[in-house]
Write an enzyme that holds these catalytic residues in place. Structure first.
Site, PDB file in Angstrom:
ATOM      1  N   TYR A  32     -51.122 -15.281  98.090  1.00 19.23           N
ATOM      2  CA  TYR A  32     -51.576 -15.370  97.580  1.00 19.23           C
ATOM      3  C   TYR A  32     -52.317 -16.222  96.335  1.00 19.23           C
ATOM      4  O   TYR A  32     -51.748 -16.110  95.164  1.00 19.23           O
ATOM      5  CB  TYR A  32     -51.567 -14.281  96.103  1.00 19.23           C
ATOM      6  CG  TYR A  32     -52.683 -13.119  96.659  1.00 19.23           C
ATOM      7  CD1 TYR A  32     -53.218 -13.408  94.889  1.00 19.23           C
ATOM      8  CD2 TYR A  32     -53.376 -12.192  97.041  1.00 19.23           C
ATOM      9  CE1 TYR A  32     -54.015 -12.701  94.243  1.00 19.23           C
ATOM     10  CE2 TYR A  32     -54.431 -11.901  96.885  1.00 19.23           C
ATOM     11  CZ  TYR A  32     -55.052 -11.991  95.712  1.00 19.23           C
ATOM     12  OH  TYR A  32     -55.660 -10.578  95.483  1.00 19.23           O
ATOM     13  N   HIS A  37     -51.960 -22.809  92.088  1.00 20.61           N
ATOM     14  CA  HIS A  37     -50.476 -23.365  92.915  1.00 20.61           C
ATOM     15  C   HIS A  37     -52.183 -24.916  94.175  1.00 20.61           C
ATOM     16  O   HIS A  37     -51.640 -26.000  94.503  1.00 20.61           O
ATOM     17  CB  HIS A  37     -50.807 -22.559  94.548  1.00 20.61           C
ATOM     18  CG  HIS A  37     -50.458 -21.130  94.084  1.00 20.61           C
ATOM     19  ND1 HIS A  37     -51.017 -20.294  93.880  1.00 20.61           N
ATOM     20  CD2 HIS A  37     -48.350 -21.084  94.249  1.00 20.61           C
ATOM     21  CE1 HIS A  37     -49.740 -19.036  93.740  1.00 20.61           C
ATOM     22  NE2 HIS A  37     -48.909 -19.931  93.686  1.00 20.61           N
ATOM     23  N   GLU A 148     -44.237 -26.222  86.209  1.00 20.69           N
ATOM     24  CA  GLU A 148     -43.746 -25.688  84.769  1.00 20.69           C
ATOM     25  C   GLU A 148     -43.746 -24.501  84.922  1.00 20.69           C
ATOM     26  O   GLU A 148     -43.290 -24.126  83.784  1.00 20.69           O
ATOM     27  CB  GLU A 148     -44.149 -26.606  84.084  1.00 20.69           C
ATOM     28  CG  GLU A 148     -43.612 -28.117  84.212  1.00 20.69           C
ATOM     29  CD  GLU A 148     -44.931 -29.257  83.552  1.00 20.69           C
ATOM     30  OE1 GLU A 148     -44.170 -30.443  83.411  1.00 20.69           O
ATOM     31  OE2 GLU A 148     -45.278 -28.349  82.226  1.00 20.69           O
ATOM     32  N   SER A 186     -50.155 -15.119  90.855  1.00 20.80           N
ATOM     33  CA  SER A 186     -50.487 -13.931  91.580  1.00 20.80           C
ATOM     34  C   SER A 186     -50.519 -13.088  91.056  1.00 20.80           C
ATOM     35  O   SER A 186     -51.163 -11.610  91.410  1.00 20.80           O
ATOM     36  CB  SER A 186     -49.767 -14.583  93.004  1.00 20.80           C
ATOM     37  OG  SER A 186     -48.863 -15.888  93.266  1.00 20.80           O
TER      38      SER A 186
HETATM   39  N1  LIG Z   1     -50.330 -21.581  86.752  1.00 17.51           N
HETATM   40  C1  LIG Z   1     -49.981 -22.088  87.633  1.00 17.51           C
HETATM   41  N2  LIG Z   1     -49.447 -23.686  86.416  1.00 17.51           N
HETATM   42  C2  LIG Z   1     -48.490 -24.116  87.494  1.00 17.51           C
HETATM   43  N3  LIG Z   1     -48.133 -24.042  88.451  1.00 17.51           N
HETATM   44  C3  LIG Z   1     -47.745 -22.855  89.164  1.00 17.51           C
HETATM   45  C4  LIG Z   1     -48.692 -21.545  88.006  1.00 17.51           C
HETATM   46  N4  LIG Z   1     -48.860 -20.925  89.329  1.00 17.51           N
HETATM   47  C5  LIG Z   1     -47.754 -20.987  90.087  1.00 17.51           C
HETATM   48  N5  LIG Z   1     -47.111 -22.065  90.228  1.00 17.51           N
HETATM   49  C6  LIG Z   1     -46.190 -22.477  90.880  1.00 17.51           C
HETATM   50  O1  LIG Z   1     -46.426 -22.213  92.269  1.00 17.51           O
HETATM   51  C7  LIG Z   1     -45.225 -22.253  92.768  1.00 17.51           C
HETATM   52  C8  LIG Z   1     -45.047 -21.292  93.542  1.00 17.51           C
HETATM   53  O2  LIG Z   1     -45.380 -19.767  92.763  1.00 17.51           O
HETATM   54  P1  LIG Z   1     -45.566 -18.548  93.525  1.00 17.51           P
HETATM   55  O3  LIG Z   1     -45.649 -18.306  94.710  1.00 17.51           O
HETATM   56  O4  LIG Z   1     -44.906 -17.489  92.807  1.00 17.51           O
HETATM   57  O5  LIG Z   1     -46.796 -18.134  92.455  1.00 17.51           O
HETATM   58  P2  LIG Z   1     -46.868 -17.201  90.541  1.00 17.51           P
HETATM   59  O6  LIG Z   1     -48.268 -17.540  90.249  1.00 17.51           O
HETATM   60  O7  LIG Z   1     -46.158 -17.927  90.816  1.00 17.51           O
HETATM   61  O8  LIG Z   1     -46.813 -16.316  91.525  1.00 17.51           O
HETATM   62  P3  LIG Z   1     -45.957 -14.905  90.522  1.00 17.51           P
HETATM   63  O9  LIG Z   1     -45.590 -15.920  89.594  1.00 17.51           O
HETATM   64  O10 LIG Z   1     -46.704 -13.748  90.510  1.00 17.51           O
HETATM   65  O11 LIG Z   1     -44.877 -14.376  91.141  1.00 17.51           O
HETATM   66  C9  LIG Z   1     -44.604 -22.337  92.000  1.00 17.51           C
HETATM   67  O12 LIG Z   1     -43.984 -23.575  91.798  1.00 17.51           O
HETATM   68  C10 LIG Z   1     -44.822 -22.275  90.415  1.00 17.51           C
HETATM   69  O13 LIG Z   1     -44.550 -22.424  89.653  1.00 17.51           O
END
Ligand SMILES: Nc1ncnc2c1ncn2[C@@H]1O[C@H](COP(=O)(O)OP(=O)(O)OP(=O)(O)O)[C@@H](O)[C@H]1O
Ligand SMILES: CC(C)(CO)[C@@H](O)C(=O)[O-]
Ligand code: BAL
Length: 286
Positions: A32, A37, A148, A186
């Site tokens: 998602y 990402h 981070e 997400s």
């Molecule tokens: N806003 C953001 N800024 C920088 N890195 C991010 C951000 N959102 C997610 N990431 C990084 O992307 C990678 C995948 O995270 P993930 O797929 O769990 O997405 P998420 O946006 O963190 O989703 P959720 O927190 O809702 O589970 C992780 O290393 C996470 O820290």
């Protein structure tokens, strides 16, 4: 771009890069995908010859009463985003491929896994460390990219790599935010209109505490009071935790500085739990 769903196919697809000793960048995700990402992906593309994005909603890092089933998923949309950003390989296995039988081997970073989010989500970071170890064993990346935003997760992965002498370099990428300050996540898609309206108060609270810090405030209680009072003014948000910790050990600090410290906040908006963070670094530096 190639969509790969099995461990053996990913290893086969990476064989030419390995033979050529070309750098492989891995961006582990649960899909998602959003612009947060994609900043990790763009960084991986800039620093490696081959970029792999894994998309796997890992069941072992979700507790029985958490949102594994409700976690947003849209592989077609994720593939379009990865294609547009020049990703070479998307590894999107199903649960049976990652866990063909219940696993008996787990990885856990003892000192960083049972506090803060680990107390709210027992077993979460054991699930994270174990699946990230599997991903590293499968893809054998040169570099792996983590946000981070998930500050504790990044600390867990860094410590795991150090303790187990893993050959992968861990790259931390700053949190990417919406225009109103909300950390991209997400889970944001699951917010109602009212919850989305209220959600930026997390960042406002962090920024208010950071501003007091920049003005010279070093008292932890006062900094946390600023954070919690700002968030507390928003009635639709239930503050789960607010902590000011040493950035490396994640242990509470008595006073801030000179070692870097980080503000960590978790809050519940209806059925959605969001996290955010902001580091406090003194001029003296580390
Ligand atoms: N806003 C953001 N800024 C920088 N890195 C991010 C951000 N959102 C997610 N990431 C990084 O992307 C990678 C995948 O995270 P993930 O797929 O769990 O997405 P998420 O946006 O963190 O989703 P959720 O927190 O809702 O589970 C992780 O290393 C996470 O820290
Ligand atoms: C690192 C990760 C992909 C492991 O499942 C997950 O915890 C995430 O997306 O942050
Ligand atoms: N990035 C968050 C992973 C989780 O909530 O399981």
């Amino acid at each position: 771009m190639q969509l790969i769903t099995t461990l053996s196919d990913l290893r086969e697809a990476l064989r030419p890069a390995r033979r050529a000793e070309a750098a492989i960048g891995l961006v582990p995700t649960m899909g998602y995908l959003h612009r947060g990402h994609m900043t990790l992906v763009d960084r991986a593309r800039a620093e490696n010859a081959v970029t792999v994005v894994s998309i796997f909603v890992n069941p072992t890092q979700f507790g029985p009463n958490e949102d594994f089933a409700a976690y947003p998923r849209d592989l077609d949309r994720d593939l379009e985003l990865c294609r547009a950003h020049g990703v070479d390989l998307v590894f999107a296995p199903d649960v049976r491929e990652m866990y063909p039988q219940p696993i008996e081997t787990h990885v856990e970073v003892e000192s960083l896994s049972d506090l803060l989010i680990g107390r709210q989500r027992p077993g979460h970071f054991r699930g994270v460390a174990t699946v990230v170890t599997k991903l590293f064993n499968i893809a054998e990346p040169t570099r792996a990219y983590f946000g981070e935003k998930d500050f504790q997760q990044l600390a867990v992965v860094r410590r795991m790599v150090r303790d187990l002498s893993m050959r992968v370099a861990i790259v931390g990428v700053p949190t990417v935010r919406e225009a109103d300050g909300l950390a991209m996540s997400s889970r944001n898609v699951r917010l109602s209109a009212e919850e989305r309206q209220a959600a930026p108060v997390l960042h406002r609270g962090l920024a208010a505490a950071a501003a007091r810090f920049a003005d010279g405030e070093r008292d932890v209680e006062r900094l946390l009071a600023t954070l919690t009072a700002t968030i507390g003014a928003e009635p639709s948000i239930a503050l789960v935790s607010a902590d000011l910790c040493d950035s490396a050990t994640l242990r509470p600090v008595e006073r801030v500085g000179p070692a870097p410290a980080v503000l960590l906040v978790t809050a519940r908006l209806g059925a959605v739990v969001l996290i955010d963070q902001m580091e406090l670094v003194t001029e003296e530096g580390p």
